[in-house]
Design an enzyme around this catalytic site. Sequence first.
Site, short mmCIF file in Angstrom:
data_model
loop_
_atom_site.label_atom_id
_atom_site.label_comp_id
_atom_site.label_asym_id
_atom_site.label_seq_id
_atom_site.Cartn_x
_atom_site.Cartn_y
_atom_site.Cartn_z
N ASN A 9 24.83 28.48 28.65
CA ASN A 9 24.68 29.81 28.05
C ASN A 9 25.29 30.83 29.02
OD1 ASN A 9 23.84 32.20 26.92
ND2 ASN A 9 21.69 31.97 27.51
N LYS A 11 25.72 33.89 28.57
CA LYS A 11 25.12 35.22 28.39
C LYS A 11 26.23 36.28 28.28
CE LYS A 11 21.26 33.61 31.13
NZ LYS A 11 19.94 33.91 31.60
N HIS A 94 16.23 33.45 22.26
CA HIS A 94 16.25 33.45 23.73
C HIS A 94 15.31 34.54 24.23
CE1 HIS A 94 17.65 33.77 27.85
NE2 HIS A 94 18.22 32.58 27.69
N GLU A 96 15.56 36.65 26.46
CA GLU A 96 16.20 37.95 26.70
C GLU A 96 16.34 38.73 25.40
OE1 GLU A 96 19.58 36.38 28.78
OE2 GLU A 96 18.29 35.85 30.47
N GLU A 164 11.88 27.15 27.66
CA GLU A 164 12.36 27.98 28.76
C GLU A 164 11.25 28.91 29.24
OE1 GLU A 164 16.86 28.27 28.82
OE2 GLU A 164 16.15 29.91 27.58
N GLY A 170 16.80 32.73 35.29
CA GLY A 170 17.59 33.63 36.12
C GLY A 170 16.90 34.07 37.40
N SER A 210 16.71 28.21 35.58
CA SER A 210 17.19 27.97 36.94
C SER A 210 17.56 26.51 37.21
CB SER A 210 16.17 28.48 37.96
OG SER A 210 16.01 29.89 37.84
N GLY A 231 21.93 28.58 32.34
CA GLY A 231 22.49 29.93 32.35
C GLY A 231 23.45 30.10 33.51
C1 PEP Z 1 19.20 30.65 30.10
O1 PEP Z 1 20.02 31.54 30.00
O2 PEP Z 1 18.73 30.17 29.09
C2 PEP Z 1 18.79 30.19 31.43
C3 PEP Z 1 17.98 29.18 31.51
O3 PEP Z 1 19.30 30.86 32.51
P1 PEP Z 1 19.27 30.36 34.04
O4 PEP Z 1 19.74 28.94 34.06
O5 PEP Z 1 20.20 31.29 34.75
O6 PEP Z 1 17.86 30.47 34.53
#
Ligand code: PEP
Length: 253
Positions: A9, A11, A94, A96, A164, A170, A210, A231
């Site tokens: 992803n 983003k 998501h 976000e 998640e 993030g 992460s 991400g």
């Molecule tokens: C995501 O964007 O779904 C995500 C898990 O981001 P990250 O890996 O940066 O934590």
Amino acid sequence: MRVPLIAGNWKMNTTLSEAIELVSGILRELDKIDNVDKVLCPPFISLAAVGELIKGSSIKLGAQNLYFVEKGAYTGEISPLMLTDLCEFVIIGHSERRQYFNETGEIVNKKVQAALKAGLKPILCIGERLEENEAGLTEEVVTRQLRSALTGIDRLSGMIIAYEPVWAIGTGKAATGEQANQTIGFIRRNISELYDTEAAQNVRILYGGSVTAENATEFMQQPEIGGALVGGASLKADQFLSIVRQTSEIRRR
Ligand code: PEP
């Protein structure tokens, strides 16, 4: 056996030329890795160009969002029909989007319905916030989000679920493999109750939060975890390739 799936992803990162550069840099190596479904989710504006680059390869494409109406006066929105020409997957719900764009359970449900109707495969994201986790509400929150997102949907039709935990996205503070495995097992039991054991066995439930080249194996070796939504690390060619490679190696064992 479920084939694991790793989705990147991106983003709101990469201009069109940066997206082309990123894909061009990983394309050949990524294509060679087998036993894993590989999905790239660049920003909308790069979907067509990335789609051209990966044509004929084993790499698949996903969007990061969609609107739930087919067409009309919704300035700035992207409809499911616009995406079906371009990609196979679409990330929905998501955290976000829930947090910054006020996407409620009802909106997420409408988006899942619209995606499935258009033949897209949703990557449905669910997960608890830090305070909910600390209050011991993880199972309650994921149950609520899951059941609300799946209201009125009688078949999963290739849908992917991504667990998640919001506190892990993030932040560099991933869950442990064991924690993620436990919650994903719980989500699978929910799917079994909502549908049947076959649907529960077949559905791929990813972990996201992460994931890096350093911790990928810890997650991917867990029996309930069907892959990862990545991400930050998906923007780094070496990291992403390493995560996909580790997943393939575990699957081969
Ligand atoms: C995501 O964007 O779904 C995500 C898990 O981001 P990250 O890996 O940066 O934590």
